[in-house]
Motif scaffolding. Structure first.
Motif, PDB file in Angstrom:
ATOM      1  N   MET A   1       0.843  -1.201   0.000  1.00 32.34           N
ATOM      2  CA  MET A   1       0.000   0.000   0.000  1.00 32.34           C
ATOM      3  C   MET A   1       0.880   1.255   0.000  1.00 32.34           C
ATOM      4  N   ALA A   2       0.506   2.230  -0.776  1.00 36.43           N
ATOM      5  CA  ALA A   2       1.272   3.482  -0.828  1.00 36.43           C
ATOM      6  C   ALA A   2       1.140   4.212   0.500  1.00 36.43           C
ATOM      7  N   GLU A   3       2.161   4.985   0.812  1.00 36.75           N
ATOM      8  CA  GLU A   3       2.126   5.770   2.055  1.00 36.75           C
ATOM      9  C   GLU A   3       0.954   6.713   2.029  1.00 36.75           C
ATOM     10  N   SER A   4       0.304   6.883   3.157  1.00 38.37           N
ATOM     11  CA  SER A   4      -0.778   7.855   3.204  1.00 38.37           C
ATOM     12  C   SER A   4      -0.160   9.250   3.158  1.00 38.37           C
ATOM     13  N   GLU A   5      -0.454   9.973   2.103  1.00 44.75           N
ATOM     14  CA  GLU A   5       0.071  11.329   1.986  1.00 44.75           C
ATOM     15  C   GLU A   5      -1.037  12.310   2.261  1.00 44.75           C
ATOM     16  N   ASP A   6      -1.829  12.033   3.285  1.00 43.69           N
ATOM     17  CA  ASP A   6      -2.914  12.938   3.613  1.00 43.69           C
ATOM     18  C   ASP A   6      -3.886  13.063   2.437  1.00 43.69           C
ATOM     19  N   VAL A   7      -4.430  11.928   2.023  1.00 45.21           N
ATOM     20  CA  VAL A   7      -5.390  11.907   0.923  1.00 45.21           C
ATOM     21  C   VAL A   7      -6.782  11.724   1.496  1.00 45.21           C
ATOM     22  N   LYS A   8      -7.680  12.609   1.117  1.00 51.80           N
ATOM     23  CA  LYS A   8      -9.054  12.503   1.595  1.00 51.80           C
ATOM     24  C   LYS A   8     -10.024  12.664   0.428  1.00 51.80           C
ATOM     25  N   VAL A   9     -11.159  11.985   0.571  1.00 54.05           N
ATOM     26  CA  VAL A   9     -12.240  12.168  -0.402  1.00 54.05           C
ATOM     27  C   VAL A   9     -13.474  12.634   0.357  1.00 54.05           C
ATOM     28  N   VAL A  30      -3.846   3.507  -3.067  1.00 51.77           N
ATOM     29  CA  VAL A  30      -3.578   4.661  -2.215  1.00 51.77           C
ATOM     30  C   VAL A  30      -4.567   4.672  -1.063  1.00 51.77           C
ATOM     31  N   ASP A  31      -4.046   4.724   0.172  1.00 49.65           N
ATOM     32  CA  ASP A  31      -4.911   4.860   1.344  1.00 49.65           C
ATOM     33  C   ASP A  31      -5.508   6.251   1.381  1.00 49.65           C
ATOM     34  N   TYR A  32      -6.769   6.351   1.773  1.00 44.67           N
ATOM     35  CA  TYR A  32      -7.370   7.676   1.888  1.00 44.67           C
ATOM     36  C   TYR A  32      -8.432   7.657   2.978  1.00 44.67           C
ATOM     37  N   GLU A  33      -8.740   8.847   3.447  1.00 47.26           N
ATOM     38  CA  GLU A  33      -9.819   8.984   4.430  1.00 47.26           C
ATOM     39  C   GLU A  33     -11.079   9.398   3.683  1.00 47.26           C
ATOM     40  N   PHE A  34     -12.177   8.717   3.943  1.00 48.30           N
ATOM     41  CA  PHE A  34     -13.444   9.093   3.320  1.00 48.30           C
ATOM     42  C   PHE A  34     -14.234   9.954   4.295  1.00 48.30           C
ATOM     43  N   ILE A  35     -14.567  11.161   3.866  1.00 49.45           N
ATOM     44  CA  ILE A  35     -15.369  12.058   4.704  1.00 49.45           C
ATOM     45  C   ILE A  35     -16.765  12.117   4.116  1.00 49.45           C
ATOM     46  N   ALA A  36     -17.744  11.667   4.888  1.00 46.86           N
ATOM     47  CA  ALA A  36     -19.127  11.667   4.401  1.00 46.86           C
ATOM     48  C   ALA A  36     -19.699  13.076   4.465  1.00 46.86           C
ATOM     49  N   GLU A  37     -20.118  13.590   3.332  1.00 46.49           N
ATOM     50  CA  GLU A  37     -20.698  14.932   3.263  1.00 46.49           C
ATOM     51  C   GLU A  37     -22.113  14.919   3.834  1.00 46.49           C
ATOM     52  N   THR A  38     -22.441  15.991   4.557  1.00 48.54           N
ATOM     53  CA  THR A  38     -23.756  16.085   5.195  1.00 48.54           C
ATOM     54  C   THR A  38     -24.881  16.368   4.199  1.00 48.54           C
ATOM     55  N   PHE A  60      -8.818  15.747  -1.610  1.00 50.96           N
ATOM     56  CA  PHE A  60      -7.807  16.564  -0.936  1.00 50.96           C
ATOM     57  C   PHE A  60      -6.493  15.808  -0.995  1.00 50.96           C
ATOM     58  N   HIS A  61      -5.449  16.464  -1.440  1.00 49.77           N
ATOM     59  CA  HIS A  61      -4.118  15.855  -1.427  1.00 49.77           C
ATOM     60  C   HIS A  61      -3.120  16.926  -1.041  1.00 49.77           C
ATOM     61  N   LYS A  62      -2.356  16.654  -0.011  1.00 53.59           N
ATOM     62  CA  LYS A  62      -1.389  17.616   0.550  1.00 53.59           C
ATOM     63  C   LYS A  62      -2.080  18.960   0.807  1.00 53.59           C
ATOM     64  N   GLY A  63      -3.322  18.891   1.251  1.00 53.86           N
ATOM     65  CA  GLY A  63      -4.040  20.105   1.580  1.00 53.86           C
ATOM     66  C   GLY A  63      -4.708  20.791   0.398  1.00 53.86           C
ATOM     67  N   ASN A  64      -4.430  20.343  -0.829  1.00 54.60           N
ATOM     68  CA  ASN A  64      -5.030  20.979  -2.008  1.00 54.60           C
ATOM     69  C   ASN A  64      -6.340  20.310  -2.383  1.00 54.60           C
ATOM     70  N   PRO A  65      -7.396  21.090  -2.659  1.00 52.73           N
ATOM     71  CA  PRO A  65      -8.641  20.479  -3.109  1.00 52.73           C
ATOM     72  C   PRO A  65      -8.667  20.364  -4.635  1.00 52.73           C
ATOM     73  N   ILE A  66      -9.162  19.238  -5.117  1.00 49.23           N
ATOM     74  CA  ILE A  66      -9.351  19.062  -6.567  1.00 49.23           C
ATOM     75  C   ILE A  66     -10.810  18.676  -6.784  1.00 49.23           C
ATOM     76  N   CYS A  67     -11.471  19.336  -7.733  1.00 49.76           N
ATOM     77  CA  CYS A  67     -12.898  19.123  -7.977  1.00 49.76           C
ATOM     78  C   CYS A  67     -13.162  18.615  -9.393  1.00 49.76           C
ATOM     79  N   GLU A  68     -14.376  18.117  -9.594  1.00 47.89           N
ATOM     80  CA  GLU A  68     -14.829  17.538 -10.874  1.00 47.89           C
ATOM     81  C   GLU A  68     -14.254  16.135 -11.042  1.00 47.89           C
TER      82      GLU A  68
END
Lengths: 232, 215
Positions: A1-9, A30-38, A60-68
């Protein structure tokens, strides 16, 4: 598994667009944290990270948001390059994959969605005809892009597989609600076989919603939408 | 598709007022590529087609990426998309935003009246203001270098006069930084070659209106 580089969805279980991001990350291991949107109301995090559209998914990757979602998938492919390429290598194949993904999002899926909001048999017949015409195109595209392999991506699951496959749970829900067989094994044998293959994939299994759970959700959502449109 | 397309080489099938076709011309010129331009009445068909060695590529932003990836930044040819994946994602995001927010709103400025036009005006100006904010103090959307988003937006420049008149806007006053950016882009040979005369575009719009039976 790749290192968790602070990846969130940031996303929700029922969204095909969120699924795309998760499938891509799973393919790349890639390990990531899933954040459930309200959703109702939209969270501060969503409003801040996607101020333009205020929609999920946000990666979210390294603090940057990517959309679409399709932009997210391409970002994932270009960031984690040593595992499972997602876009084809050849520029022409990439152009074709991008074309069909755009067709699915901009033309085909919006048509399919009209079915549940149609009020007359006539309206439903028109939508059904356009839906099947689209599936026929995709059946042909599968043969062209797949070049004899099991996937739109050829020998491995790729961009276009993710783009279309993420809609499968919703397609099954539409089939149940409408009585239409959209992925008809007789008319569209390649796509039907591909759909089963896609849903069985390790990277997909954990994030594909269960049809019954989604059906319940869809029924409630459509009821709300119909009530809102008749109230206008 | 068109008859007698060459087996080798580049052909751009486009329509001179089409902002999507203009994107293709700018890209090909920027890369210094040899190509044949063929004028076609695109009519209801959306967008230009690039034919390379007999194979067609459709959709202007897909064409841009195809050109960029097939002729990457070697021999001094620029790269439209930056190297960094995050910067690339941002460029794709804004190009997609332009397609979603500017195209239809712009068309509705001359195709509609009353409430529909007022809504189009609002969306159009708000979207351009957002883009102007995104440009900030940079010379180009791509930063120091002319790139993907610049090409995606500057193709509309010849239509600005038409939008101004139809929508009773005052883009020069409301979007000074953006208009300065347009002038900067027009100093590039690729852009000045690709952009048609705004007055010709306005006349073309009047013809289209008649054709569609508008007004």
């Amino acid at each position: 598994m790749a290192e968790s580089e602070d990846v969130k969805v940031l996303g929700a279980w029922m969204s095909p667009f969120v699924m795309r991001a998760r499938i891509a990350l799973n393919l790349k291991k890639v390990d990531y944290e899933f954040i459930a949107e309200t959703m109702h109301p939209k969270s501060e995090l969503l409003l801040k990270s996607n101020p333009v559209y205020k929609k999920i998914p946000v990666l979210f990757h390294k603090g940057n948001p990517i959309c679409e979602s399709l932009i997210i998938v391409q970002y994932i492919d270009e960031t984690w390059t040593s595992v499972h390429p997602i876009l084809p290598a050849d520029p022409y194949d990439r152009a074709i994959a991008r074309f069909w993904a755009a067709y699915i999002d901009d033309t085909w899926n919006p048509e399919v969605r009209k079915y549940s909001m149609a009020n007359t048999d006539e309206e439903r017949a028109v939508v059904a005809e356009k839906t099947f015409a689209g599936v026929q195109l995709l059946e042909e595209a599968f043969q062209t892009c797949g070049k004899g392999g099991n996937w739109f991506g050829g020998d491995a699951l790729g961009y276009l597989d993710i783009a279309l496959g993420s809609y499968l749970a919703w397609i099954r829900v539409t089939e149940k609600m409408s009585g239409l067989k959209i992925l008809d094994g007789d008319k569209f044998p390649q796509l039907t076989a591909w759909a089963d293959r896609f849903c069985a994939e390790e990277a997909v299994k954990g994030v594909m919603p269960e049809t019954d759970k989604l059906l319940e959700f869809a029924a409630a959502m459509i009821a709300r939408m119909k009530a809102a449109s008749s109230a206008k | 598709m068109g008859s007698d397309l060459p087996e080798k080489g580049l052909v751009l099938l486009s329509s001179w007022p089409s902002m999507f076709g203009i994107r293709g011309v700018i890209a090909l010129e920027e890369k210094g590529l040899e190509y044949e331009y063929r004028e076609e009445d695109l009519g209801n068909k959306k967008g230009p087609v690039l034919v390379h060695d007999g194979r067609p590529i459709c959709e202007s932003l897909i064409i841009l990426q195809y050109i960029d990836e097939t002729w990457p930044g070697a021999d001094g040819a620029p790269c439209f998309l930056p190297a960094d994946p995050f910067a690339r994602s941002q460029a794709r995001f804004w190009a997609d935003f332009i397609d979603k927010k500017i195209t239809d709103a712009g068309a509705n400025l001359w195709m509609t009246k009353g409430e529909a036009q007022a809504e189009a005006k609002k969306e159009f100006m708000e979207s351009l203001k957002l883009l102007e904010g995104e440009l900030g103090e940079k010379p180009y959307f791509g930063g120091e270098t002319f790139g993907f988003v610049d090409i995606a937006l500057v193709c509309f420049a010849s239509w600005f006069h038409t939008y101004d008149v139809s929508g009773s806007l005052n883009m020069e006053a409301e979007l000074p930084k953006l208009m300065a950016w347009v002038k900067r882009c027009q100093e590039r040979e690729s852009v000045s070659k690709a952009l048609p005369d705004p007055l010709k575009v306005y006349d073309f719009m009047l013809i289209l209106k008649k054709r569609y039976g508008i007004e």
